[in-house]
Design a protein around this motif. Structure first.
Motif, PDB file in Angstrom:
ATOM      1  N   UNK A  46      43.649  31.537  41.517  1.00 44.59           N
ATOM      2  CA  UNK A  46      43.426  30.485  42.512  1.00 44.59           C
ATOM      3  C   UNK A  46      43.841  29.097  42.038  1.00 44.59           C
ATOM      4  N   UNK A  47      43.494  28.733  40.805  1.00 37.17           N
ATOM      5  CA  UNK A  47      43.820  27.376  40.342  1.00 37.17           C
ATOM      6  C   UNK A  47      44.541  27.346  39.006  1.00 37.17           C
ATOM      7  N   UNK A  48      44.695  28.476  38.372  1.00 38.73           N
ATOM      8  CA  UNK A  48      45.401  28.536  37.095  1.00 38.73           C
ATOM      9  C   UNK A  48      44.499  28.209  35.925  1.00 38.73           C
ATOM     10  N   UNK A  49      45.104  28.216  34.740  1.00 39.06           N
ATOM     11  CA  UNK A  49      44.320  27.990  33.521  1.00 39.06           C
ATOM     12  C   UNK A  49      44.771  26.742  32.773  1.00 39.06           C
ATOM     13  N   UNK A  50      46.036  26.310  32.907  1.00 43.22           N
ATOM     14  CA  UNK A  50      46.552  25.135  32.204  1.00 43.22           C
ATOM     15  C   UNK A  50      46.306  25.228  30.708  1.00 43.22           C
ATOM     16  N   UNK A  51      46.667  26.364  30.136  1.00 41.05           N
ATOM     17  CA  UNK A  51      46.503  26.590  28.696  1.00 41.05           C
ATOM     18  C   UNK A  51      47.877  26.868  28.099  1.00 41.05           C
ATOM     19  N   UNK A  52      48.430  25.928  27.336  1.00 38.19           N
ATOM     20  CA  UNK A  52      49.765  26.142  26.759  1.00 38.19           C
ATOM     21  C   UNK A  52      49.802  27.276  25.736  1.00 38.19           C
ATOM     22  N   UNK A  53      48.651  27.678  25.219  1.00 35.12           N
ATOM     23  CA  UNK A  53      48.619  28.770  24.240  1.00 35.12           C
ATOM     24  C   UNK A  53      48.499  30.143  24.893  1.00 35.12           C
ATOM     25  N   UNK A  54      48.459  30.181  26.225  1.00 33.97           N
ATOM     26  CA  UNK A  54      48.393  31.456  26.943  1.00 33.97           C
ATOM     27  C   UNK A  54      49.674  31.649  27.751  1.00 33.97           C
ATOM     28  N   UNK A  55      50.201  32.865  27.687  1.00 37.77           N
ATOM     29  CA  UNK A  55      51.382  33.185  28.479  1.00 37.77           C
ATOM     30  C   UNK A  55      50.968  33.394  29.936  1.00 37.77           C
ATOM     31  N   UNK A  56      51.718  32.818  30.846  1.00 35.61           N
ATOM     32  CA  UNK A  56      51.421  32.939  32.277  1.00 35.61           C
ATOM     33  C   UNK A  56      51.619  34.390  32.726  1.00 35.61           C
ATOM     34  N   UNK A  57      50.631  34.928  33.431  1.00 37.42           N
ATOM     35  CA  UNK A  57      50.723  36.278  33.976  1.00 37.42           C
ATOM     36  C   UNK A  57      51.370  36.231  35.347  1.00 37.42           C
ATOM     37  N   UNK A  58      51.956  37.346  35.750  1.00 37.26           N
ATOM     38  CA  UNK A  58      52.502  37.452  37.099  1.00 37.26           C
ATOM     39  C   UNK A  58      51.343  37.610  38.083  1.00 37.26           C
ATOM     40  N   UNK A  59      51.629  37.412  39.352  1.00 37.37           N
ATOM     41  CA  UNK A  59      50.597  37.588  40.371  1.00 37.37           C
ATOM     42  C   UNK A  59      50.077  39.027  40.363  1.00 37.37           C
ATOM     43  N   UNK A  60      50.959  39.992  40.168  1.00 38.11           N
ATOM     44  CA  UNK A  60      50.560  41.405  40.117  1.00 38.11           C
ATOM     45  C   UNK A  60      49.604  41.628  38.947  1.00 38.11           C
ATOM     46  N   UNK A  61      49.904  41.053  37.786  1.00 39.34           N
ATOM     47  CA  UNK A  61      49.023  41.193  36.626  1.00 39.34           C
ATOM     48  C   UNK A  61      47.668  40.537  36.889  1.00 39.34           C
ATOM     49  N   UNK A  62      47.687  39.392  37.540  1.00 36.84           N
ATOM     50  CA  UNK A  62      46.429  38.699  37.859  1.00 36.84           C
ATOM     51  C   UNK A  62      45.580  39.523  38.819  1.00 36.84           C
ATOM     52  N   UNK A  63      46.222  40.128  39.815  1.00 37.02           N
ATOM     53  CA  UNK A  63      45.483  40.969  40.764  1.00 37.02           C
ATOM     54  C   UNK A  63      44.938  42.221  40.082  1.00 37.02           C
ATOM     55  N   UNK A  64      45.695  42.797  39.173  1.00 42.37           N
ATOM     56  CA  UNK A  64      45.218  43.955  38.415  1.00 42.37           C
ATOM     57  C   UNK A  64      43.991  43.580  37.584  1.00 42.37           C
ATOM     58  N   UNK A  65      44.002  42.386  37.013  1.00 39.84           N
ATOM     59  CA  UNK A  65      42.859  41.917  36.228  1.00 39.84           C
ATOM     60  C   UNK A  65      41.625  41.765  37.108  1.00 39.84           C
ATOM     61  N   UNK A  66      41.819  41.218  38.303  1.00 44.35           N
ATOM     62  CA  UNK A  66      40.692  41.093  39.237  1.00 44.35           C
ATOM     63  C   UNK A  66      40.139  42.472  39.586  1.00 44.35           C
ATOM     64  N   UNK A  67      41.035  43.413  39.853  1.00 43.15           N
ATOM     65  CA  UNK A  67      40.595  44.778  40.184  1.00 43.15           C
ATOM     66  C   UNK A  67      39.815  45.391  39.017  1.00 43.15           C
ATOM     67  N   UNK A  68      40.306  45.192  37.807  1.00 39.58           N
ATOM     68  CA  UNK A  68      39.624  45.726  36.626  1.00 39.58           C
ATOM     69  C   UNK A  68      38.229  45.117  36.470  1.00 39.58           C
ATOM     70  N   UNK A  69      38.139  43.803  36.631  1.00 44.53           N
ATOM     71  CA  UNK A  69      36.842  43.128  36.466  1.00 44.53           C
ATOM     72  C   UNK A  69      35.879  43.505  37.585  1.00 44.53           C
ATOM     73  N   UNK A  70      36.374  43.661  38.806  1.00 39.73           N
ATOM     74  CA  UNK A  70      35.510  44.129  39.899  1.00 39.73           C
ATOM     75  C   UNK A  70      34.957  45.517  39.575  1.00 39.73           C
ATOM     76  N   UNK A  71      35.776  46.371  38.966  1.00 42.31           N
ATOM     77  CA  UNK A  71      35.318  47.700  38.561  1.00 42.31           C
ATOM     78  C   UNK A  71      34.215  47.615  37.518  1.00 42.31           C
ATOM     79  N   UNK A  72      34.374  46.704  36.550  1.00 42.53           N
ATOM     80  CA  UNK A  72      33.339  46.537  35.529  1.00 42.53           C
ATOM     81  C   UNK A  72      32.025  46.046  36.142  1.00 42.53           C
ATOM     82  N   UNK A  73      32.129  45.117  37.098  1.00 39.16           N
ATOM     83  CA  UNK A  73      30.931  44.630  37.790  1.00 39.16           C
ATOM     84  C   UNK A  73      30.284  45.775  38.569  1.00 39.16           C
ATOM     85  N   UNK A  74      31.104  46.504  39.300  1.00 42.50           N
ATOM     86  CA  UNK A  74      30.596  47.620  40.103  1.00 42.50           C
ATOM     87  C   UNK A  74      29.898  48.664  39.239  1.00 42.50           C
TER      88      UNK A  74
END
Length: 104
Positions: A46-74
């Motif tokens: 939604x707003x990014x991280x603004x961290x020069x020490x982190x490589x920017x993920x693609x939108x697909x990778x970001x959505x996969x991360x959200x799906x993974x974290x939702x699974x952990x919460x569930x």
């Protein structure tokens, strides 16, 4: 997959690894940790991280991360429900009834 089948599978999976044995207070802390990780994943998309020490993920990778974290919460929610012998269907119905009563 039916919710009950998944809830049973998750409980069995956690029991085989000894993770189910943590008391509910500790499980709530795991849930809070996973919600924090979900919040970070949503922030990235939604707003990014603004961290020069982190490589920017693609939108697909970001959505996969959200799906993974939702699974952990569930999973943590399912374990808590199972520890108190409450089915997810029961939780959903009760919550729907509450919202209807309150807002309709």
């Amino acid at each position: 997959m039916k919710l009950k089948d998944y809830q049973d599978w998750v409980s069995d999976f956690y029991k085989k690894r000894g993770w189910y044995d943590y008391n509910s207070f500790i499980r709530c802390n795991f849930l809070a940790e996973e919600v924090g990780e979900l919040a970070q994943a949503v922030r990235k998309i939604e707003i990014g991280r603004d961290r020069p020490d982190e490589e920017e993920e693609t939108k697909v990778e970001k959505l996969e991360n959200i799906k993974e974290e939702l699974g952990d919460v569930l999973d943590n929610i399912m374990i808590l429900a199972d520890k108190y012998q409450i089915s997810l269907e029961e939780i959903m119905q009760s919550h729907q009834d509450k919202l209807i009563k309150r807002f309709e």
